[in-house]
Design an enzyme around this catalytic site. Structure first.
Site, PDB file in Angstrom:
ATOM      1  N   SER A   1      49.727  46.178  37.660  1.00 28.27           N
ATOM      2  CA  SER A   1      50.556  45.822  38.822  1.00 28.27           C
ATOM      3  C   SER A   1      52.025  45.656  38.431  1.00 28.27           C
ATOM      4  O   SER A   1      52.358  45.399  37.268  1.00 28.27           O
ATOM      5  CB  SER A   1      50.044  44.519  39.439  1.00 28.27           C
ATOM      6  OG  SER A   1      48.668  44.626  39.702  1.00 28.27           O
TER       7      SER A   1
HETATM    8  N1  SAM Z   1      45.223  42.745  36.707  1.00 28.46           N
HETATM    9  C1  SAM Z   1      45.367  44.100  36.261  1.00 28.46           C
HETATM   10  C2  SAM Z   1      46.448  44.246  35.218  1.00 28.46           C
HETATM   11  O1  SAM Z   1      47.128  43.266  34.927  1.00 28.46           O
HETATM   12  O2  SAM Z   1      46.564  45.347  34.666  1.00 28.46           O
HETATM   13  C3  SAM Z   1      45.596  45.074  37.365  1.00 28.46           C
HETATM   14  C4  SAM Z   1      44.395  45.228  38.200  1.00 28.46           C
HETATM   15  S1  SAM Z   1      44.250  46.763  39.022  1.00 28.46           S
HETATM   16  C5  SAM Z   1      45.459  46.673  40.254  1.00 28.46           C
HETATM   17  C6  SAM Z   1      42.721  46.413  39.886  1.00 28.46           C
HETATM   18  C7  SAM Z   1      41.504  46.427  38.977  1.00 28.46           C
HETATM   19  O3  SAM Z   1      40.400  45.897  39.716  1.00 28.46           O
HETATM   20  C8  SAM Z   1      41.082  47.825  38.546  1.00 28.46           C
HETATM   21  O4  SAM Z   1      41.044  47.892  37.152  1.00 28.46           O
HETATM   22  C9  SAM Z   1      39.694  47.993  39.165  1.00 28.46           C
HETATM   23  O5  SAM Z   1      38.811  48.764  38.384  1.00 28.46           O
HETATM   24  C10 SAM Z   1      39.228  46.555  39.272  1.00 28.46           C
HETATM   25  N2  SAM Z   1      38.163  46.290  40.236  1.00 28.46           N
HETATM   26  C11 SAM Z   1      38.004  46.767  41.494  1.00 28.46           C
HETATM   27  N3  SAM Z   1      36.902  46.230  42.060  1.00 28.46           N
HETATM   28  C12 SAM Z   1      36.370  45.392  41.135  1.00 28.46           C
HETATM   29  C13 SAM Z   1      35.217  44.533  41.119  1.00 28.46           C
HETATM   30  N4  SAM Z   1      34.390  44.396  42.158  1.00 28.46           N
HETATM   31  N5  SAM Z   1      34.972  43.810  40.002  1.00 28.46           N
HETATM   32  C14 SAM Z   1      35.783  43.903  38.921  1.00 28.46           C
HETATM   33  N6  SAM Z   1      36.868  44.707  38.872  1.00 28.46           N
HETATM   34  C15 SAM Z   1      37.156  45.433  39.967  1.00 28.46           C
END
Ligand code: SAM
Length: 221
Positions: free
Chosen positions: A66
């Site tokens: 992000s």
């Molecule tokens: N916090 C992260 C960073 O600092 O890089 C960015 C997160 S990214 C915008 C969103 C993440 O949520 C993705 O890696 C995606 O695979 C994960 N995601 C989506 N649904 C999820 C779920 N139900 N459980 C765990 N992870 C999930």
């Protein structure tokens, strides 16, 4: 905590001053943490040059790290305290978990993509951030056995706040989560009250990749 003296220290300082503090994030522990965590370590090597720019970046598996300001704003919205235990859903690169880990006692973080979770784990090991526990799975089911949490940060966009996560909050703890349509969400802070109820505040507009899982969007959305 003083920032690591690396070749990106100046870029990191500018990021914190111009993109984050200047936009109104005042929480000193969040600013200090973001001065310390080497964001360039959390992006693919070929994108390191852009690590301190004001935007999200691709990290593989169709996912993103992000925008720095959004990470700062969401972490500050949790009002984290040093004794806290925080759950994050959506580890991605591990950057937000790393920022939280410099502020609180313990961070639990769940990622559905095994490859991303593995990469995040090795980054934490390299940096000796040893108060972060990573799990692969569907974060909408929370982390039974480690609840209740002082705060929960969801780093992906949900159709609505998962009940299971609300139940894993301590009284007085908040869930910060993007809620709404795919591609555009309201950032909500939902706080558990003494009487067992929850208060909801809309604190901004954001654009996140979908939260996919049992209490999120379906796989094909
Ligand atoms: N916090 C992260 C960073 O600092 O890089 C960015 C997160 S990214 C915008 C969103 C993440 O949520 C993705 O890696 C995606 O695979 C994960 N995601 C989506 N649904 C999820 C779920 N139900 N459980 C765990 N992870 C999930």
């Amino acid at each position: 905590m003083s920032p690591l003296p690396d070749e990106w220290s100046e870029e990191r300082k500018k990021m914190v001053e111009l993109q984050i503090a200047a936009r109104g994030v005042k929480n000193q522990s969040v600013l200090d943490s973001m001065l310390t965590v080497p964001r360039h370590h959390f992006v693919p090597e070929k994108l390191q040059l852009y690590a301190y720019e004001d935007r999200p970046l691709p990290i593989g598996e169709g996912q993103t790290i992000s925008q720095p300001y959004i990470v700062a704003f969401m972490v500050a919205s949790l009002e984290p305290a040093s004794r806290d235990r925080i759950l994050e859903i959506g580890t991605g690169s591990g950057y937000a978990a790393a920022v939280l880990s410099r502020i609180v006692t313990m961070v639990y973080t769940i990622e559905r993509h095994e490859i991303l979770a593995g990469e995040a784990k090795s980054r934490f090991k390299d940096l000796k951030y040893d108060n972060i526990s990573v799990r692969v799975g569907d974060g909408t089911s929370g982390w039974a056995g480690e609840e209740p949490f002082d705060g929960i940060l969801v780093s992906a966009g949900a159709p609505s706040a998962p009940d299971t996560l609300l139940k894993q909050l301590k009284t007085g703890g908040s869930l910060v989560i993007p809620v709404g349509e795919l591609g555009r969400q309201k950032l909500q802070r939902i706080t558990r009250q003494k009487d067992g109820g929850y208060t909801r505040e809309n604190i901004g507009l954001v654009q996140f990749v979908p939260l996919i899982g049992k209490e999120g969007w379906g796989e094909s959305e």
